[in-house]
Design an enzyme around this catalytic site. Sequence first.
Site, short mmCIF file in Angstrom:
data_model
loop_
_atom_site.label_atom_id
_atom_site.label_comp_id
_atom_site.label_asym_id
_atom_site.label_seq_id
_atom_site.Cartn_x
_atom_site.Cartn_y
_atom_site.Cartn_z
N ASP A 78 0.85 -1.18 0.00
CA ASP A 78 0.00 0.00 0.00
C ASP A 78 0.89 1.24 0.00
O ASP A 78 2.11 1.14 -0.10
CB ASP A 78 -0.97 -0.04 1.18
CG ASP A 78 -0.24 -0.09 2.52
OD1 ASP A 78 1.01 -0.02 2.53
OD2 ASP A 78 -0.90 -0.19 3.54
N ASP A 135 -8.64 -7.31 0.95
CA ASP A 135 -7.59 -7.60 1.93
C ASP A 135 -8.10 -7.22 3.29
O ASP A 135 -8.97 -6.34 3.41
CB ASP A 135 -6.31 -6.79 1.65
CG ASP A 135 -6.44 -5.36 2.14
OD1 ASP A 135 -6.00 -5.07 3.27
OD2 ASP A 135 -7.03 -4.52 1.41
N CYS A 166 -12.31 -29.17 5.72
CA CYS A 166 -11.39 -28.06 5.43
C CYS A 166 -10.16 -28.49 4.64
O CYS A 166 -9.87 -27.96 3.58
CB CYS A 166 -10.99 -27.39 6.73
SG CYS A 166 -9.66 -26.19 6.56
N CYS A 183 -6.97 -28.11 5.68
CA CYS A 183 -5.75 -27.39 6.07
C CYS A 183 -4.90 -28.30 6.95
O CYS A 183 -5.35 -29.34 7.42
CB CYS A 183 -6.08 -26.09 6.80
SG CYS A 183 -6.55 -26.30 8.53
N CYS A 233 -6.55 -28.95 10.33
CA CYS A 233 -7.69 -29.87 10.30
C CYS A 233 -7.27 -31.29 9.93
O CYS A 233 -7.94 -32.25 10.31
CB CYS A 233 -8.78 -29.34 9.36
SG CYS A 233 -9.63 -27.90 10.08
N HIS A 286 -5.44 -22.48 9.49
CA HIS A 286 -6.84 -22.81 9.21
C HIS A 286 -7.58 -21.62 8.59
O HIS A 286 -8.32 -21.78 7.61
CB HIS A 286 -7.56 -23.26 10.49
CG HIS A 286 -9.03 -23.40 10.30
ND1 HIS A 286 -9.59 -24.50 9.67
CD2 HIS A 286 -10.05 -22.56 10.57
CE1 HIS A 286 -10.90 -24.34 9.60
NE2 HIS A 286 -11.21 -23.17 10.13
#
Lengths: 405, 405
Positions: A99, A297, A338, A340, A343, A369
Amino acid sequence: MAISYPGFSFDITHRDPAGSKARIGTLSTPHGAIQTPNFIFCGTKAAIKGLTTEQMRDEKTDIILANTYHLMIQPGADLVAKLGGLHKMMNWHGPMLTDSGGYQIFAMGHGSVADEVKGRRTTTREKTLLKITEEGATFRSYTNGEKLFLTPEKSIDIQRKLGPDFVVQLDECTPFHVDRKYTARSMKMSHRWGDRSLTAFKEFGGISANGLPQAMYGIVQGGVYPDLRKESAEIVANQDFFATAVGGCLGATREQMHDVVGMAMAHVHPTRPVHLLGIGGIVDIFEGVALGIDTFDCVSPTRIARHGWALAPGVKGERLNMRNARFKDDDTPIDAECGCYACRTASRGYIHHLLKAEEMLGMQLLTMHNVHTMNRLMRDIRAAIITGTLAEARRKWVWQAGDSE
Amino acid sequence: MAISYPGFSFDITHRDPAGSKARIGTLSTPHGAIQTPNFIFCGTKAAIKGLTTEQMRDEKTDIILANTYHLMIQPGADLVAKLGGLHKMMNWHGPMLTDSGGYQIFAMGHGSVADEVKGRRTTTREKTLLKITEEGATFRSYTNGEKLFLTPEKSIDIQRKLGPDFVVQLDECTPFHVDRKYTARSMKMSHRWGDRSLTAFKEFGGISANGLPQAMYGIVQGGVYPDLRKESAEIVANQDFFATAVGGCLGATREQMHDVVGMAMAHVHPTRPVHLLGIGGIVDIFEGVALGIDTFDCVSPTRIARHGWALAPGVKGERLNMRNARFKDDDTPIDAECGCYACRTASRGYIHHLLKAEEMLGMQLLTMHNVHTMNRLMRDIRAAIITGTLAEARRKWVWQAGDSE
């Protein structure tokens, strides 16, 4: 002379057959292409808090950002350039954005960024923001109180040294409590800052310190005022930016935010990618996507992880409090669907224990996660746009009255 | 009736041809075999601070431990059993050890564990250790002040529920400031506790709550007194343990520690694996290995990482302070020969920045590096034992006067 932005392109490949303004795009950069809509994770100080960039990739992340404001102060743009630029320094080889630094200067001057953008608080100006003039903003370093001065040209030069793919023009991020007159005046100054940013960008040829082309976002301001949002969106569309960001005050409520984003979206450049600054709630993403937003974002997914919250589809409030005693002896994963790392390998009971024991690993597992869940959300949204089933996807992800809690 | 320890074995495959007592062994468990000498990393509260178990494996870790004292208090042994035992709960599928809980009870009662074992401080007893009797130890929970009572039988039962491969008998870890008479009396009580631990172990058949066989370590005490160390080592050798641990006060200086370990090592059971409790300095490991020690553990490699220190071969003090400004613009890795994730992907300058910016990732990268470095040290030591080149390996790893700093 127009800027050509070599190495960058945005191709809209699908539009929602169900009639919303949602669209699928391919956003190409010198560090690869990503599909949109997509979510950009915040690596504020050139690090995702708690995860390596390898773990970010493992959790299917496409794009990240870092903050000019923090990095210009520590370690400084010249040092980042000396260490090879952000991509090399962080070992992140995909697309990246920085930014302009303005957001934090004004937000830290006015109070919390999120509170201001989301209109949750009115504060008087505090000491870190010392002065705004046509030339730029004077503020104090958050680390040592040193007086600093940022101009549109300096912001572009810093971002050239940091070396991301996407850079953003400096703007004044107007707070919630200012009136229409202030908002209009500020908006016009931001657009003059946009012109100066583009001039500075052209002067160095749009090439970063590490030799790769960059592309610039202009910012739509205008507060909560429909005519100002329209005027601002049209000005930005006529400036020579690669892409559009929607910024500034988005209103006091979630409903007003959706209205304000809609005011801008009706007038943005139709074929440039559009980023909505600082927004990451699941329901807000569905609303934004339906208005044509391409990227989002927010620090929220990673920040709430560090406070013990797990994002989950269809859950009231969009998240589970893993510190809740009901998870103490639960040997199932946070979300069986999920995929991930957390998980696949950890139970709710173990994560609950790690949080209670104040083990860093608890925050790390929840960060993985939440990152994976945001990326899964965006994949679901892209699939749903193609098949015209955004309403069904929203029904799966967003809790509504009558659902179990 | 002797305990058979099914699923466990220790085979000494090589001895140092250069004449030290160093040896190579294969230590087999129901969760696989490891080569010794080896280093056991501390996952105190059922987590390695800052790393996933996958990252531990990626950095070539063979074996970890967790602490009975912490886990009996939070989340409790029954809960760990309900979540499938430590291996499943932590997603660690290699060999694992738990201690008896005694070490922390006494150390937290007396002051810092490391200070006591290494003789750096004399303190009076504090409130957390309330009473030691023949029956066991009464102490207060470190989380809520609750009064708790640990006996040899309870420790074995807790470790049965936690489910590691290796369990350790309860002992009294005598502090530095006690006299010979106290040390002798305490040592004898610890051996009676060893007998009671073995009886309790036999009663449940040596099978953990999740159905796998376990093996037990007895502990050699005796403080800094050669005759007591000899007597203690002989008693433990005659008890029906699978393996031997050397514990208790090891003296006031590094030199005295080496002497004290030597006193014990002359009399331990010759074919059982020997663990040296709480020692992890690189030079201490070389000394211990030469005396026949097979495994070591210490919080130091992972703890100093969180304070910004990187272990490195041949460096004065065995470590580099990555917060030092001289690393600010250094674009080389911590150690070009290391091969850990941090050294493959991050510069010293980036790690320095992360530490200054208080980013968790800085601690995590250094933890990976220190874990990898300890594992590399142990690999180097094993290779050197086979070729009779321990002196050369020590020369590479341990800084000495005249080396560059």
